[in-house]
Each structure stands twice: as C-alpha cells, then as structure tokens.
Design an enzyme around this catalytic site. Structure first.
Site, PDB file in Angstrom:
ATOM      1  N   SER A   1     -69.403  -8.459  11.354  1.00 52.04           N
ATOM      2  CA  SER A   1     -70.022  -7.703  10.329  1.00 52.04           C
ATOM      3  C   SER A   1     -70.591  -8.610   9.149  1.00 52.04           C
ATOM      4  O   SER A   1     -70.134  -9.758   8.799  1.00 52.04           O
ATOM      5  CB  SER A   1     -69.012  -6.769   9.502  1.00 52.04           C
ATOM      6  OG  SER A   1     -69.531  -6.441   8.328  1.00 52.04           O
ATOM      7  N   CYS A  24     -53.798   5.153  -2.875  1.00 56.56           N
ATOM      8  CA  CYS A  24     -53.385   6.220  -3.549  1.00 56.56           C
ATOM      9  C   CYS A  24     -53.866   7.491  -2.713  1.00 56.56           C
ATOM     10  O   CYS A  24     -54.937   7.970  -2.962  1.00 56.56           O
ATOM     11  CB  CYS A  24     -53.851   6.321  -4.939  1.00 56.56           C
ATOM     12  SG  CYS A  24     -53.188   7.524  -5.948  1.00 56.56           S
ATOM     13  N   GLN A  52     -62.821 -10.306  10.769  1.00 56.42           N
ATOM     14  CA  GLN A  52     -62.364 -11.196   9.667  1.00 56.42           C
ATOM     15  C   GLN A  52     -62.506 -12.762  10.313  1.00 56.42           C
ATOM     16  O   GLN A  52     -61.999 -13.649   9.461  1.00 56.42           O
ATOM     17  CB  GLN A  52     -60.974 -10.888   9.437  1.00 56.42           C
ATOM     18  CG  GLN A  52     -61.027  -9.585   8.516  1.00 56.42           C
ATOM     19  CD  GLN A  52     -61.558  -9.989   7.110  1.00 56.42           C
ATOM     20  OE1 GLN A  52     -61.762 -10.923   6.448  1.00 56.42           O
ATOM     21  NE2 GLN A  52     -61.842  -8.554   6.514  1.00 56.42           N
ATOM     22  N   THR A 107     -85.183   1.905  14.363  1.00 59.85           N
ATOM     23  CA  THR A 107     -85.929   0.704  13.994  1.00 59.85           C
ATOM     24  C   THR A 107     -85.136  -0.242  13.620  1.00 59.85           C
ATOM     25  O   THR A 107     -84.313   0.220  12.669  1.00 59.85           O
ATOM     26  CB  THR A 107     -87.178   1.240  12.884  1.00 59.85           C
ATOM     27  OG1 THR A 107     -88.025   2.197  13.442  1.00 59.85           O
ATOM     28  CG2 THR A 107     -87.964   0.234  12.548  1.00 59.85           C
ATOM     29  N   ASN A 118     -57.157  -8.110   8.512  1.00 53.12           N
ATOM     30  CA  ASN A 118     -57.761  -8.351   7.193  1.00 53.12           C
ATOM     31  C   ASN A 118     -56.786  -8.312   6.176  1.00 53.12           C
ATOM     32  O   ASN A 118     -57.155  -8.827   4.881  1.00 53.12           O
ATOM     33  CB  ASN A 118     -58.774  -7.103   7.258  1.00 53.12           C
ATOM     34  CG  ASN A 118     -58.014  -5.712   7.664  1.00 53.12           C
ATOM     35  OD1 ASN A 118     -57.682  -5.552   8.635  1.00 53.12           O
ATOM     36  ND2 ASN A 118     -58.148  -4.743   6.686  1.00 53.12           N
TER      37      ASN A 118
HETATM   38  C1  LIG Z   1     -64.217  -5.068   7.063  1.00 58.39           C
HETATM   39  C2  LIG Z   1     -63.813  -4.664   8.344  1.00 58.39           C
HETATM   40  C3  LIG Z   1     -64.276  -3.762   9.376  1.00 58.39           C
HETATM   41  C4  LIG Z   1     -65.514  -2.864   8.690  1.00 58.39           C
HETATM   42  O1  LIG Z   1     -66.607  -3.436   8.778  1.00 58.39           O
HETATM   43  P1  LIG Z   1     -67.918  -2.911   8.146  1.00 58.39           P
HETATM   44  O2  LIG Z   1     -69.035  -3.625   8.243  1.00 58.39           O
HETATM   45  O3  LIG Z   1     -67.562  -2.626   6.376  1.00 58.39           O
HETATM   46  O4  LIG Z   1     -68.065  -1.653   8.590  1.00 58.39           O
HETATM   47  C5  LIG Z   1     -63.696  -3.636  10.605  1.00 58.39           C
HETATM   48  N1  LIG Z   1     -62.923  -4.408  10.724  1.00 58.39           N
HETATM   49  C6  LIG Z   1     -62.223  -5.244   9.865  1.00 58.39           C
HETATM   50  C7  LIG Z   1     -61.128  -6.148  10.534  1.00 58.39           C
HETATM   51  C8  LIG Z   1     -62.815  -5.474   8.751  1.00 58.39           C
HETATM   52  O5  LIG Z   1     -62.097  -6.424   7.776  1.00 58.39           O
END
Ligand SMILES: *Cc1c(COP(=O)(O)O)cnc(C)c1O
Length: 401
Positions: free
Chosen positions: A200, A326, A180, A238, A152
């Site tokens: 995601s 930070c 990603q 659910t 990411n």
């Molecule tokens: C954003 C991200 C996640 C987390 O996904 P969420 O849906 O926000 O919990 C996990 N792995 C990578 C590589 C991501 O960029």
C-alpha cells in the site's frame, strides 16, 4: 508545541518529493494512459516508469507481475477471492489470528456465506505463529494461505518463505499481506516462493488510495473489479495515474532510505523503548522482539486504559495509537493482543509507537519527558492499580525491564 508523530503504521506523511512527482499528472499530463494519442502516450510512459520503480523495490522479476489497486485492502481481497476461483476443487483458506481486518473480516464473511472453510492459526504469547497447528491445517483442500509478512500492531515478522514452502507442498497458493514490510525490510521476490503479495502506498510515504498486488508470472488470477482492459484485464477502471506515479517515487525513495530504516530509525525506537521500560514500573513490550520491524514497539502499561493514555499524550503533542477500539461502549482490547493472550489488565493499556525516517531525536526526548507523568497520573486514578495484587494474571509472564 512541537508534535511528535509516532503513528506511522497507521499512515505516513506523503513525502514532498512524491507530491512533486505527482503534480503534473493532475494538470498538464491529464491524458488517459490507455489512449492512442500523444496525451495518452506520455502518461503511459510515466506509468511504465513507476512500475519499474516499484518492481525494483520488491525485486519482482517481471514488471507485468504488478497489478495496481486502490490499496492494501483491495489487494488482500483480490488475492484471496481470486484463489478461491482458480484453485479448482479446493475451498479452504488458512490464515492467522493476527491478520489485518482486510483479511480477517473477508474470510469471516466467506465462512459465514459458506463459500470457504477457514482455518485461523493461533499465535503464542510473543505473537509467533503456531507452526504445528499450521502444518496440520494444510491439506489438499487448501486453496490459499494468507499470512502477513509483519504485524501492524506489534511489528512481529513471520517466516513467510518457510510458510510458502509448506503451502506449496500441499499445492496451495501463498499470499502475504506485506503492507507493513515493504519499504522497511529488504524484499526480493526473484528469490522467493511467494505467489502473491499486497502493498500500500500510504504506508511508505506515498499517497493514499493506491496500492498493488504482485501476482507471480504463471500464477492464474481473476479480477476483483471487472470492466475495461486496464492492467491487462486484471483490474478494470481508468488508471489512478497520479497515485501510480506517486507510488513509484515513494518506492524509489524507500529503497534509498532502507539502510537508514534499519539503523537510525531502529536506534530511535530502541532508545524510546529502553527509556520507557526503565522509567515506568509494570510496563513491558509485546510481540517478538527478536523478529520485529525496525520501526515498531508496542508497550503495555498495566492497569490503565490506552484511550486515556492517548488523550493525555495528544495534549502533550504526541501521536501514537492504542490496540483497543471503542466498540459498542465497551473497550475491547485489540484482536492481536487477545490472540497473544496478553492479560486484559495489560492489553487495555497497550500503546503502539511506530517510527519513520521523518522522526528525530527530539521526538523521542519529548515522549520520554512526558510519558512517566501521564502514566502515574492515570494510575493514581485507577482502582485496578490499587488492587493490582488481586487483578494480575498468573499464567502470563512478560519480561520486565
Ligand atoms: C494499513 C494496512 C492494510 C490496509 O491498507 P490500505 O491501503 O489502507 O487499504 C492492510 N494490511 C496491513 C497489515 C496494514 O497495516
């Protein structure tokens, strides 16, 4: 002032067409997908249709291989914890030093509570996995390997098929955090050795709070969330129907725009990268530029602080992110750049620009116009910039423009 949003690896805007598809499921179509009446049946149909849309994007052979979750984090947790339960007599996890915290903080916890032995595979200065260390870590004790499809922060792509083959040679399961990669790279799980894959919604112009874990047919799994029989007993609770419908629509649109991601979006990224490296001395790209997501560039501006850069960028209407977080008053560079041995003087000033199909040429022009002035201003105030001959690191040799 116009805003250039270049932080799409953090989250993307939910596509208005996705929102539109979701709307009825908050009101008229409020039924419970599991109910045995007309209200439930219609909703059940919508969930099935959404599952097919997602199945098509990732090339999953069977629709029941998709388990809906609350997002990438839950999917990662489920994959790893499930494998520790199903892989009898195996209690080791192999992962990389540059994973998302959704994986790294889980495995650190498992190690600390003595539930697993963890092998963290290092990467080289371009963020590529140390294949020899990987080979050595695999053993008949490995329960699961979890290595991300694409990073990411830098966009570096990992050779997941090769890694999966090697994991299978020792009888281990292979999971990949593809949060990603999904929507940016073509994925065809029908021709793959990957056992489990996390994705995601909000990283591909879908809603937040919805994701999925692909579990290949024949691979045993254990639920992370126990309760009712939803998702064939693999994830209780659910169903998040609006989220599921939104993820389905987002998947359909992602497939439609995949080509554009590889061409127009990549060209915008390349144009920005080239221009900034040319205009700003002592700047370089981190990560594997040969194997990289089409939308991401991570540029280190030496001798200044990322947080300060972001602040001034924000004033110019530009949103991006820095690797440093930070923590406890001291600015620690990101674990990803530290794993790559990027010297502190550069890792502190690393900025990630991540594009999406919603970005325009105007966004790039805005950044190109603003950045050189911002960097110069901060360097004028930086004692490290003035003393850079003494501060630079000898062993790290980035390629400058
Ligand atoms: C954003 C991200 C996640 C987390 O996904 P969420 O849906 O926000 O919990 C996990 N792995 C990578 C590589 C991501 O960029």
């Amino acid at each position: 002032m116009p805003t250039a949003y270049l932080d799409n690896n953090a989250t993307t805007r939910c596509d208005p067409r996705v929102v539109e598809a979701m709307m009825p499921y908050f009101s008229e179509q409020f039924g419970n997908a599991s109910s045995m009446h007309e209200f439930g049946a219609k909703v059940g149909d919508a969930v099935s249709k959404a599952r097919k849309q997602l199945q098509a994007l990732i090339g999953a052979p069977f629709d029941h291989e998709i388990i809906y979750t609350s997002g990438g984090t839950e999917s990662d947790n489920m994959a790893i914890l499930s494998a520790l339960e199903t892989q009898r007599g195996r209690d080791e996890i192999v992962t990389s030093a540059v994973e998302h915290p959704a994986v790294l903080s889980l495995v650190a916890h498992l190690e600390k509570t003595e539930r697993a032995k963890v092998h963290i595979i290092p990467v080289d200065s371009a963020g590529r996995l140390d294949m020899e260390a990987y080979r050595k870590a695999l053993s008949p004790k490995t329960a699961i390997v979890s290595i991300m499809w694409a990073n990411n922060e830098t966009g570096t792509i990992f050779p997941v098929e090769q890694l999966a083959r090697m994991a299978h040679q020792v009888g281990a399961l292979f999971h990949t955090d593809a949060v990603q990669a999904v929507g940016k790279l073509p994925i065809n799980l029908a021709e793959s050795e990957i056992d489990m894959l996390s994705l995601s919604g909000h990283k591909l112009h879908g809603p937040k709070g919805i994701g999925a874990l692909f579990v290949r047919k024949g691979v045993r799994s254990r639920p992370l969330i126990r309760g009712g029989h939803q998702e064939r007993g693999r994830r209780a609770g659910t169903e998040n129907v609006p989220g599921i419908v939104g993820l389905g629509k987002a998947a359909e649109l992602a497939a439609e725009y995949m080509q554009e991601e590889q061409t127009r979006v990549a060209a915008l990224r390349d144009w920005l990268e080239r221009s900034l490296l040319q205009a700003i001395p002592n700047s370089f790209v981190t990560g594997d530029v040969e194997n990289r997501l089409p939308n991401t560039t991570n540029i280190a501006f030496e001798y200044i602080e990322g947080e300060a850069i972001l602040l001034l960028m924000n004033r110019e209407g530009i949103a991006a992110s820095s690797g440093s977080a930070c923590t406890s008053g001291s600015l620690e560079p990101s674990h990803v750049l530290r794993a790559m041995n990027v010297p502190y003087t550069a890792a502190h000033g690393a900025i990630r620009f991540s594009f999406s199909r919603e970005n325009s040429e105007g966004d790039v022009e805005q950044v190109i116009a603003a950045m050189p002035g911002i960097i110069e201003k901060l360097r004028d105030m930086s004692p490290f910039w003035r003393e850079r001959e003494n501060a630079s690191s000898a062993e790290f040799n980035p390629t400058y423009a």
